[in-house]
Design an enzyme around this catalytic site. Structure first.
Site, PDB file in Angstrom:
ATOM      1  N   GLU A 125       0.877  -1.166   0.000  1.00 48.13           N
ATOM      2  CA  GLU A 125       0.000   0.000   0.000  1.00 48.13           C
ATOM      3  C   GLU A 125       0.917   1.219   0.000  1.00 48.13           C
ATOM      4  OE1 GLU A 125      -3.245   0.380   2.937  1.00 48.13           O
ATOM      5  OE2 GLU A 125      -2.492  -1.549   3.635  1.00 48.13           O
TER       6      GLU A 125
ATOM      7  N   ASP B 102      -5.964   8.564   9.506  1.00 52.13           N
ATOM      8  CA  ASP B 102      -4.605   8.107   9.813  1.00 52.13           C
ATOM      9  C   ASP B 102      -4.187   8.620  11.177  1.00 52.13           C
ATOM     10  OD1 ASP B 102      -3.637   6.624   7.477  1.00 52.13           O
ATOM     11  OD2 ASP B 102      -4.011   8.493   6.410  1.00 52.13           O
TER      12      ASP B 102
END
Length: 242
Positions: free
Chosen positions: A36, A47
């Site tokens: 990724e 995040d």
């Protein structure tokens, strides 16, 4: 269950363009199966602080991201992780830029913020010859998880915690055991996994794990080779569960 998959996250250009490529090359040799690659954003809503710091670092380095994408090694399974919110105004152009190097796209905000447009963006991604790797969490209804598990390319990403890199008191094995029965696809589990969590989710039926913040933390403290040591350690753990 057979071979277990290691999905390695790394922010594009982190900590600089040379060491980013070095991490990709070395980790591939040590057992990372799928990558990724996080496209840096200033609005990383889902995040954690570690990955947010990595975004700031590469912005400060003023890296030419388009040029760096061209330098990426040829890897069979390379997924671009980006926020649909960032790309929505020119989504076709974004897909056209990445289609030569990547085979999939992961949009962490797709089901959370754009659920009504799921079918549209799924079709659009497929039109560019890319796979739509779908991110889910335990907060989504079972019916939705089951539906998107069949749509998701490569695997279904199941994030155990609200954000990356943060350990909160949950029962990973119980969550994975419950969702395993409704997922008709490879089930990859991530978000704040400790080494003990990893073993528990594999026992509970996960087909693999996704790790990111731990690599960045190791690069921050002791450099690329320290992160590669973790790739090697994780590959050893996964191979115990073949």
């Amino acid at each position: 269950m057979g071979y277990r998959c290691l999905v390695c996250y790394m922010t594009l250009g982190y900590p600089n363009d040379e060491e980013f490529i070095e991490f990709i090359n070395k980790s591939q040799k040590e057992g990372c199966d799928i990558y990724e690659i996080g496209i840096p954003t200033k609005y990383a809503k889902y995040d954690g602080p570690t990955i947010r710091r990595s975004y700031k670092k590469v912005f400060d380095e003023k890296i030419d991201f388009i040029d760096l994408l061209k330098k990426l090694p040829n890897i069979k399974k390379l997924i671009a992780l980006t926020y649909l919110e960032d790309q929505i105004n020119d989504f076709d152009s974004f897909l056209n830029i990445i289609r030569d190097k990547f085979n999939g796209v992961l949009l962490p905000d797709l089901l959370i913020d754009y659920l009504d447009y799921l079918d549209y963006y799924h079709k659009k991604i497929n039109e560019f010859g890319l796979k739509n790797v779908i991110f889910t969490t335990p907060t989504f209804p079972d019916k939705l998880i089951s539906k998107v598990s069949e749509m998701s390319g490569e695997f279904l990403y199941y994030g155990l915690r609200p954000t990356t890199g943060i350990e909160l008191p949950i029962s990973p094995d119980a969550l994975v055991s419950r969702v395993r029965g409704i997922v008709n696809n490879k089930l990859i589990v991530g978000f704040g996994l400790s080494l003990n969590d990893i073993k528990n989710v594999l026992k509970a039926g996960a087909d693999g794990i996704a790790i990111g913040s731990a690599f960045i933390q190791r690069i921050e403290t002791n450099g690329i080779d320290y992160a590669i040591d973790l790739v090697r350690e994780l590959r050893g753990i996964l191979d115990e569960f073949k």
